[in-house]
Scaffold this active site. Structure first.
Site: not given
Length: 456
Positions: A321, A325, A328-329
């Site tokens: 997780h 994140e 992805k950012n």
């Protein structure tokens, strides 16, 4: 609304102390799961979960700024009350016909000498268990699985409640961050330093768009407490259910104790998270060749300059997780900074992993343009995002690292990732060079002895 009787019981349970557990304790307890182990675990959860749920109900019903009156927040409070009610009305082991000799206080010493040493002896103990034990364990698993399923939409529903409140502020021009209070404040008070909305830096307050998206710091603190508690509740339920299924199936894994992997591979999780994040980038931006993600695992000494992998005790879904994140950012920032015309020629993202005596640290470095210094306090604010807002039904905040989630939603990615890191004694920090890129430092406690940082 909960009945008066139930409300009184919730108020009373909320006064009880919570019991913190560590990753190491969970593993030591469940390393060789038996029905006797599951029985003791069920008794612990039957006592512990109502306390944690009750504390959240009390807070949900007493939130500032009339947040408690928002329809979505009331829905969440009702879910927590219903789950509390399910647990306190669940029959005790004695009501299932289980003899007292099988209960936790008496069986603890016997189990200690059997489960961790002699597997054959443990099997003999299992054969002597009354059928009521298996029935009780099975019914309790059904109960907490239903609770977990009921709470699946809690994150997105709470986000909806905050949106409802912000919409009222907008319509009535009553945003507490913009509306000065007529009441004087004691600036020497610790409460002032913690909760006053005006404590945001002056350069942040000059950014009109940022101010519209900010939350008062006391609401921000509430959300941190609420979601940290939720992580803990779901961790306890998930661990118990996984141990129960392993016991029923007689399958003892050499790598997994419940949902905890004793040999979590950094390389495997980074690779999975990178593949998922790149896939989402391609779907969201139409990028044909996403930025490359280069992984370097540093050795612990000059002699061992590089190693192939690092394995440690952790919950793989939590690590996925957080990494998903962050990657992805970084991917999104690079594409937005360099443009779609640079497709196939984007600068790479560097993932560097190092292990020290206490921590394993994962640094993710990108050349995505960085974040202005005035914007750094905003990145940890719930519902603050520079990305295009998504519809509530599309947000998909999965706690299992669902890579089908959109590239950006309501600004929950970084705040929640930091909570996941802190849950087992780690942390997440960002350092940015405006005009160039950002370095994210994910610190993970390799000792696995840090207890849950449970909110009050």
């Amino acid at each position: 609304m909960a009945s008066t009787n139930l409300q009184q019981m919730i108020q009373q349970s909320a006064k009880h102390l919570q019991t913190q557990v560590s990753l190491k304790q969970m593993v030591e307890f469940g390393r060789a799961p038996s029905q006797n182990t599951i029985l003791r675990s069920a008794q612990f959860l039957h006592h512990e979960l109502p306390i944690r749920l009750a504390r959240r109900v009390v807070e949900l019903e007493n939130l500032p700024y009339n947040l408690s009156k928002m329809q979505s927040v009331q829905k969440v409070a009702n879910w927590y009350s219903q789950s509390y009610n399910d647990l306190i009305n669940f029959p005790s082991p004695e009501e299932f016909g289980i003899p007292k000799s099988m209960l936790r206080d008496i069986s603890a010493r016997e189990e200690e000498g059997v489960s961790k040493t002699d597997t054959e002896a443990r099997k003999q103990v299992e054969k002597k268990l009354p059928p009521e034990v298996i029935a009780y364990n099975s019914k309790f698993v059904d109960c907490i699985e239903n609770i977990k399923k009921r709470h699946d939409p809690v994150a997105i529903t709470m986000a909806q409640g905050i949106q409802e409140l912000k919409q009222i502020w907008k319509e009535t021009k009553s945003n507490p961050i913009l509306t000065p209070s007529a009441k004087p404040y004691d600036i020497t008070s610790s409460a002032f330093r913690v909760t006053r909305p005006s404590m945001y830096p002056p350069n942040v307050m000059k950014n009109a768009q940022a101010v519209q998206n900010l939350l008062p710091t006391d609401l921000q603190s509430f959300l941190d407490r609420f979601y940290m508690s939720r992580i803990g509740i779901r961790m306890l339920i998930g661990q118990h259910v996984a141990l129960s299924k392993a016991s029923m199936e007689g399958a003892v894994s050499s790598d997994y104790v419940g949902i905890i992997c004793t040999n979590t591979s950094i390389r495997d999780i980074v690779t999975q998270a990178a593949d998922n994040a790149q896939s989402v980038l391609q779907d969201s931006f139409g990028v044909f060749s996403p930025p490359e993600i280069k992984l370097v695992i540093a050795g612990s000494s000059k002699v061992d300059a590089a190693v192939n992998d690092i394995e440690f005790m952790y919950v793989p879904s939590h690590l996925h997780h957080m990494l998903f994140e962050l990657l992805k950012n970084s991917l999104r920032a690079i594409v937005e900074t360099h443009g779609l015309d640079a497709d196939g020629d984007y600068p790479a993202i560097k993932v560097i992993v190092a292990q020290g005596k206490e921590d394993i640290t994962i640094k993710i470095s990108d050349e995505g343009g960085g974040i202005p210094r005035s914007g750094m306090p905003l990145i940890w604010t719930y519902l603050y995002t520079t990305a295009e807002q998504q519809g509530m039904g599309d947000e998909g905040m999965s706690h299992g690292g669902d890579h089908r989630a959109p590239m950006a939603g309501f600004g929950y990615g970084l705040p929640l990732s930091r909570l996941y890191a802190r849950y087992f004694g780690g942390d997440l920090k960002l350092i940015s060079m405006d005009g160039y890129g950002t370095d994210a430092y994910l610190h993970l406690n390799r000792l696995s002895d840090s207890e849950e940082p449970l909110p009050y």
